[in-house]
Design a protein around this motif. Structure first.
Motif, PDB file in Angstrom:
ATOM      1  N   ILE A 349       0.844  -1.204   0.000  1.00 18.47           N
ATOM      2  CA  ILE A 349       0.000   0.000   0.000  1.00 18.47           C
ATOM      3  C   ILE A 349       0.874   1.247   0.000  1.00 18.47           C
ATOM      4  CG2 ILE A 349      -1.590   1.362   1.428  1.00 18.47           C
ATOM      5  CD1 ILE A 349      -2.796  -1.352   2.322  1.00 18.47           C
ATOM      6  N   PHE A 350       1.857   1.272   0.886  1.00 18.02           N
ATOM      7  CA  PHE A 350       2.733   2.436   0.990  1.00 18.02           C
ATOM      8  C   PHE A 350       3.514   2.665  -0.300  1.00 18.02           C
ATOM      9  CE2 PHE A 350       6.857   4.341   2.147  1.00 18.02           C
ATOM     10  CZ  PHE A 350       6.408   5.548   2.667  1.00 18.02           C
ATOM     11  N   LEU A 351       4.056   1.600  -0.892  1.00 20.52           N
ATOM     12  CA  LEU A 351       4.838   1.749  -2.119  1.00 20.52           C
ATOM     13  C   LEU A 351       3.961   2.208  -3.285  1.00 20.52           C
ATOM     14  CD1 LEU A 351       7.191  -1.339  -1.793  1.00 20.52           C
ATOM     15  CD2 LEU A 351       7.827   1.068  -1.594  1.00 20.52           C
ATOM     16  N   SER A 352       2.727   1.743  -3.341  1.00 23.03           N
ATOM     17  CA  SER A 352       1.798   2.219  -4.380  1.00 23.03           C
ATOM     18  C   SER A 352       1.527   3.708  -4.198  1.00 23.03           C
ATOM     19  CB  SER A 352       0.477   1.441  -4.299  1.00 23.03           C
ATOM     20  OG  SER A 352       0.674   0.077  -4.598  1.00 23.03           O
ATOM     21  N   TYR A 353       1.362   4.112  -2.960  1.00 26.33           N
ATOM     22  CA  TYR A 353       1.135   5.533  -2.644  1.00 26.33           C
ATOM     23  C   TYR A 353       2.349   6.379  -3.037  1.00 26.33           C
ATOM     24  CZ  TYR A 353       1.456   9.523   0.591  1.00 26.33           C
ATOM     25  OH  TYR A 353       1.649  10.770   1.153  1.00 26.33           O
ATOM     26  N   VAL A 354       3.551   5.899  -2.722  1.00 29.00           N
ATOM     27  CA  VAL A 354       4.775   6.629  -3.057  1.00 29.00           C
ATOM     28  C   VAL A 354       4.933   6.758  -4.565  1.00 29.00           C
ATOM     29  CG1 VAL A 354       7.299   6.531  -2.993  1.00 29.00           C
ATOM     30  CG2 VAL A 354       5.976   6.064  -0.916  1.00 29.00           C
ATOM     31  N   LYS A 355       4.731   5.649  -5.267  1.00 32.43           N
ATOM     32  CA  LYS A 355       4.888   5.669  -6.730  1.00 32.43           C
ATOM     33  C   LYS A 355       3.877   6.612  -7.367  1.00 32.43           C
ATOM     34  CE  LYS A 355       5.568   2.501 -10.614  1.00 32.43           C
ATOM     35  NZ  LYS A 355       5.633   1.082 -11.018  1.00 32.43           N
ATOM     36  N   PHE A 356       2.636   6.580  -6.898  1.00 37.04           N
ATOM     37  CA  PHE A 356       1.594   7.475  -7.417  1.00 37.04           C
ATOM     38  C   PHE A 356       1.964   8.932  -7.156  1.00 37.04           C
ATOM     39  CE2 PHE A 356      -2.113  10.082  -6.448  1.00 37.04           C
ATOM     40  CZ  PHE A 356      -2.898   9.928  -7.587  1.00 37.04           C
ATOM     41  N   SER A 357       2.378   9.238  -5.949  1.00 36.44           N
ATOM     42  CA  SER A 357       2.679  10.622  -5.567  1.00 36.44           C
ATOM     43  C   SER A 357       3.866  11.164  -6.347  1.00 36.44           C
ATOM     44  CB  SER A 357       2.949  10.705  -4.064  1.00 36.44           C
ATOM     45  OG  SER A 357       1.821  10.281  -3.324  1.00 36.44           O
ATOM     46  N   MET A 358       4.891  10.338  -6.517  1.00 36.02           N
ATOM     47  CA  MET A 358       6.075  10.778  -7.266  1.00 36.02           C
ATOM     48  C   MET A 358       5.758  10.991  -8.734  1.00 36.02           C
ATOM     49  SD  MET A 358       9.057   8.461  -5.474  1.00 36.02           S
ATOM     50  CE  MET A 358      10.334   9.175  -6.493  1.00 36.02           C
ATOM     51  N   GLN A 382      11.908  -1.814   8.438  1.00 39.08           N
ATOM     52  CA  GLN A 382      11.318  -3.112   8.088  1.00 39.08           C
ATOM     53  C   GLN A 382      11.168  -3.252   6.575  1.00 39.08           C
ATOM     54  OE1 GLN A 382       7.778  -4.193  10.339  1.00 39.08           O
ATOM     55  NE2 GLN A 382       8.492  -3.005  12.099  1.00 39.08           N
ATOM     56  N   LEU A 383      10.796  -2.154   5.914  1.00 36.70           N
ATOM     57  CA  LEU A 383      10.592  -2.197   4.465  1.00 36.70           C
ATOM     58  C   LEU A 383      11.905  -2.452   3.727  1.00 36.70           C
ATOM     59  CD1 LEU A 383       8.878  -1.899   1.937  1.00 36.70           C
ATOM     60  CD2 LEU A 383       8.996   0.597   2.209  1.00 36.70           C
ATOM     61  N   LYS A 384      13.003  -1.968   4.245  1.00 34.11           N
ATOM     62  CA  LYS A 384      14.301  -2.153   3.590  1.00 34.11           C
ATOM     63  C   LYS A 384      14.685  -3.636   3.488  1.00 34.11           C
ATOM     64  CE  LYS A 384      16.452   2.306   4.625  1.00 34.11           C
ATOM     65  NZ  LYS A 384      17.501   3.016   5.411  1.00 34.11           N
ATOM     66  N   GLN A 385      14.068  -4.457   4.315  1.00 30.20           N
ATOM     67  CA  GLN A 385      14.346  -5.888   4.265  1.00 30.20           C
ATOM     68  C   GLN A 385      13.629  -6.566   3.091  1.00 30.20           C
ATOM     69  OE1 GLN A 385      16.697  -6.758   6.481  1.00 30.20           O
ATOM     70  NE2 GLN A 385      16.531  -4.610   7.112  1.00 30.20           N
ATOM     71  N   ARG A 386      12.745  -5.824   2.420  1.00 28.04           N
ATOM     72  CA  ARG A 386      11.968  -6.389   1.308  1.00 28.04           C
ATOM     73  C   ARG A 386      12.480  -5.844  -0.022  1.00 28.04           C
ATOM     74  NH1 ARG A 386       7.180  -8.795   1.990  1.00 28.04           N
ATOM     75  NH2 ARG A 386       7.622  -9.341  -0.184  1.00 28.04           N
ATOM     76  N   ALA A 387      13.687  -6.266  -0.385  1.00 24.46           N
ATOM     77  CA  ALA A 387      14.287  -5.803  -1.640  1.00 24.46           C
ATOM     78  C   ALA A 387      13.427  -6.192  -2.837  1.00 24.46           C
ATOM     79  CB  ALA A 387      15.695  -6.374  -1.783  1.00 24.46           C
ATOM     80  N   ASP A 388      12.729  -7.331  -2.739  1.00 21.94           N
ATOM     81  CA  ASP A 388      11.884  -7.775  -3.847  1.00 21.94           C
ATOM     82  C   ASP A 388      10.762  -6.781  -4.126  1.00 21.94           C
ATOM     83  OD1 ASP A 388      10.903  -8.463  -1.266  1.00 21.94           O
ATOM     84  OD2 ASP A 388       9.473  -9.862  -2.176  1.00 21.94           O
ATOM     85  N   LEU A 389      10.148  -6.251  -3.072  1.00 20.96           N
ATOM     86  CA  LEU A 389       9.073  -5.270  -3.250  1.00 20.96           C
ATOM     87  C   LEU A 389       9.614  -3.948  -3.787  1.00 20.96           C
ATOM     88  CD1 LEU A 389       6.797  -5.755  -0.105  1.00 20.96           C
ATOM     89  CD2 LEU A 389       6.278  -6.350  -2.473  1.00 20.96           C
ATOM     90  N   LEU A 390      10.726  -3.508  -3.259  1.00 22.14           N
ATOM     91  CA  LEU A 390      11.320  -2.250  -3.722  1.00 22.14           C
ATOM     92  C   LEU A 390      11.656  -2.327  -5.208  1.00 22.14           C
ATOM     93  CD1 LEU A 390      13.689  -1.486  -0.701  1.00 22.14           C
ATOM     94  CD2 LEU A 390      11.480  -0.447  -1.217  1.00 22.14           C
ATOM     95  N   LYS A 391      12.132  -3.482  -5.645  1.00 25.39           N
ATOM     96  CA  LYS A 391      12.444  -3.661  -7.064  1.00 25.39           C
ATOM     97  C   LYS A 391      11.182  -3.681  -7.911  1.00 25.39           C
ATOM     98  CE  LYS A 391      14.877  -6.762 -10.250  1.00 25.39           C
ATOM     99  NZ  LYS A 391      15.670  -8.021 -10.375  1.00 25.39           N
ATOM    100  N   THR A 392      10.162  -4.379  -7.429  1.00 25.40           N
ATOM    101  CA  THR A 392       8.895  -4.467  -8.177  1.00 25.40           C
ATOM    102  C   THR A 392       8.274  -3.092  -8.370  1.00 25.40           C
ATOM    103  OG1 THR A 392       8.471  -6.702  -7.350  1.00 25.40           O
ATOM    104  CG2 THR A 392       6.564  -5.425  -8.135  1.00 25.40           C
ATOM    105  N   TYR A 393       8.306  -2.282  -7.352  1.00 23.73           N
ATOM    106  CA  TYR A 393       7.654  -0.951  -7.411  1.00 23.73           C
ATOM    107  C   TYR A 393       8.599   0.144  -7.935  1.00 23.73           C
ATOM    108  CZ  TYR A 393       3.501  -2.650  -5.048  1.00 23.73           C
ATOM    109  OH  TYR A 393       2.335  -3.313  -4.741  1.00 23.73           O
ATOM    110  N   GLY A 394       9.871  -0.193  -8.093  1.00 23.34           N
ATOM    111  CA  GLY A 394      10.810   0.771  -8.636  1.00 23.34           C
ATOM    112  C   GLY A 394      11.033   1.966  -7.738  1.00 23.34           C
ATOM    113  N   VAL A 395      11.028   1.720  -6.418  1.00 24.44           N
ATOM    114  CA  VAL A 395      11.193   2.801  -5.442  1.00 24.44           C
ATOM    115  C   VAL A 395      12.542   2.626  -4.734  1.00 24.44           C
ATOM    116  CG1 VAL A 395      10.309   3.818  -3.308  1.00 24.44           C
ATOM    117  CG2 VAL A 395       8.733   3.099  -5.122  1.00 24.44           C
ATOM    118  N   THR A 396      13.286   3.712  -4.639  1.00 25.18           N
ATOM    119  CA  THR A 396      14.529   3.713  -3.906  1.00 25.18           C
ATOM    120  C   THR A 396      14.346   4.462  -2.605  1.00 25.18           C
ATOM    121  OG1 THR A 396      15.817   3.666  -5.959  1.00 25.18           O
ATOM    122  CG2 THR A 396      16.979   4.368  -3.948  1.00 25.18           C
TER     123      THR A 396
END
Length: 398
Positions: A349-358, A382-396
């Motif tokens: 949810i948070f990564l979708s929000y970040v990607k949309f806002s950016m 905690q989120l930094k431990q999920r490299a797979d999600l960060l890659k999927t959403y393209g968020v650094t």
């Protein structure tokens, strides 16, 4: 009673939630001879946007009367030219009907106390009811329910007179505001506003029928990430999920008057708490950091209620009207006595929000970041431990 123990920073809320919003004032009315009612106009603003200005009553010399302007107007002067229609009639002014429900039940009703006044009944019972329609925001459901609200308050909608162009009248009757926009920028209320709302509550009590749950969550849904999951959490706690725009006013009032507990994100949905019975529990979830709206704090004080502010958002980008991001926070679980096991299910949810806002060029709000810390820091660790999600959403993450 207002409980702020479950905010990320309860000290930040002391100023706005600790104020007294009640004004002890006897209301009356003014007669503006040869007054004109002027609808809103749009004027250019910075950044290519437009702002609303005017919208209210001007006297015979074109000077705006402050108490007629309301939240979205601008007190100024207006040139009364010879082309302006002049009508030999006395009208009662009801303000601008801004078709968002939370505004309709606050500033939209601020003059309605007058219809319960013996003076008005004696001298003005047959006068047209002049109002300024807001065509920028059309909401057929809100308009229909507002017309029904007037019917419950025994205001004759057949007397309504929409003002679409500047019009001068022989007399304009301007009641004092019962819900007041004060010089300090805060909204305040009077006994007469409370009496108006009580007439609606008494109608609901008189006509109440049983509901399937005494606990309700008012679902807003627009421009928000994560509210569906938030609603599901409340559903697991026995709350009926209500989408108010799908219900008639009578149906909404029946849910509200039967409720023992009412939950909502802060905004138009939460303002419906004005119709709850005394002593009802309220769970209000701010949409963004330290954002309590100009309306909810005074609404909380109109009747004695058990008000609980609970933070459960991570809206880190700066926008005026969204989008907002909701999570299932440690504070929310603490309120319900649940064990908190981290934020794993909130990451997408948070990564979708970040990607949309950016993608829309929104900038991170530094004040929000300060308010959300250290909750935000725990979340990001905690989120930094999920490299797979960060890659999927393209968020650094920084």
């Amino acid at each position: 009673m207002t409980n702020t123990d479950n905010l990320y920073d309860k000290d930040a809320a002391k100023d706005i939630l600790g104020k007294n919003y009640f004004v002890d004032k006897d209301l009356g009315f003014r007669v503006i001879e040869r007054g004109a009612i002027v609808p809103y106009v749009l004027t250019p603003s910075t950044g290519g946007n437009y702002v609303w200005e005017f919208g209210g009553i001007v006297d015979s010399k074109g000077r705006f009367i402050k108490s007629s302007v309301g939240k979205f107007g601008k007190e100024d002067t207006y040139a009364l030219t010879d082309e302006i229609p002049r009508v030999k009639a006395t009208v009662i002014y009801l303000g601008m009907f801004y078709l968002i429900w939370g505004h309709l039940i606050t500033e939209g009703t601020r003059y309605f106390w007058a219809f319960n006044s013996d003076v008005f009944r004696k001298y003005f019972k047959d006068c047209p009811l002049a109002y300024i329609p807001c065509k920028l925001l059309e909401s057929p459901v809100a308009q229909k329910n507002f017309w029904r609200l007037m019917e419950i308050l025994e205001i004759d909608a057949n007397r309504l007179l929409p003002i679409d162009c500047p019009t001068q009248f022989e007399n304009v009757i301007l009641p004092d505001e019962s819900f007041i926009f004060d010089n300090d920028g805060l909204n305040k209320f009077t006994d007469d506003y409370r009496a108006t709302i009580d007439r609606v509550r008494n109608f609901a009590l008189k006509n109440r029928t049983p509901t399937s749950s005494k606990k309700i969550y008012y679902f807003y849904g627009r421009a928000q990430f994560g509210e569906e999951r938030l609603a599901e959490y409340f559903k697991s706690k026995g709350y009926e999920i209500i989408s108010p725009e799908r219900l008639t006013l009578d149906e909404q009032l029946n849910w509200l008057i039967n409720a023992d507990s009412f939950a909502s994100t802060l905004g138009s949905s939460s303002h419906n708490s004005i119709f709850l019975r005394d002593g009802t529990e309220i769970i209000s979830i701010p949409r963004a950091a330290n954002r309590f709206t100009d309306y909810q704090p005074p609404i909380d004080q109109v009747h004695p209620l058990n008000v609980n502010y609970v933070d459960s958002s991570l809206s880190i980008f700066g926008t005026v009207n969204g989008s907002y991001c909701f999570i299932i926070s440690e504070q929310l679980k603490k309120f319900f006595g649940d064990e908190f096991n981290g934020y794993e299910d909130d990451f997408k949810i948070f990564l979708s929000y970040v990607k949309f806002s950016m993608s829309r060029g929104f900038k991170v709000n530094n004040q929000a970041m300060q308010y959300y810390a250290p909750t935000y820091q725990k979340f990001i660790e905690q989120l930094k431990q999920r490299a797979d999600l960060l890659k999927t959403y393209g968020v650094t993450l920084i």
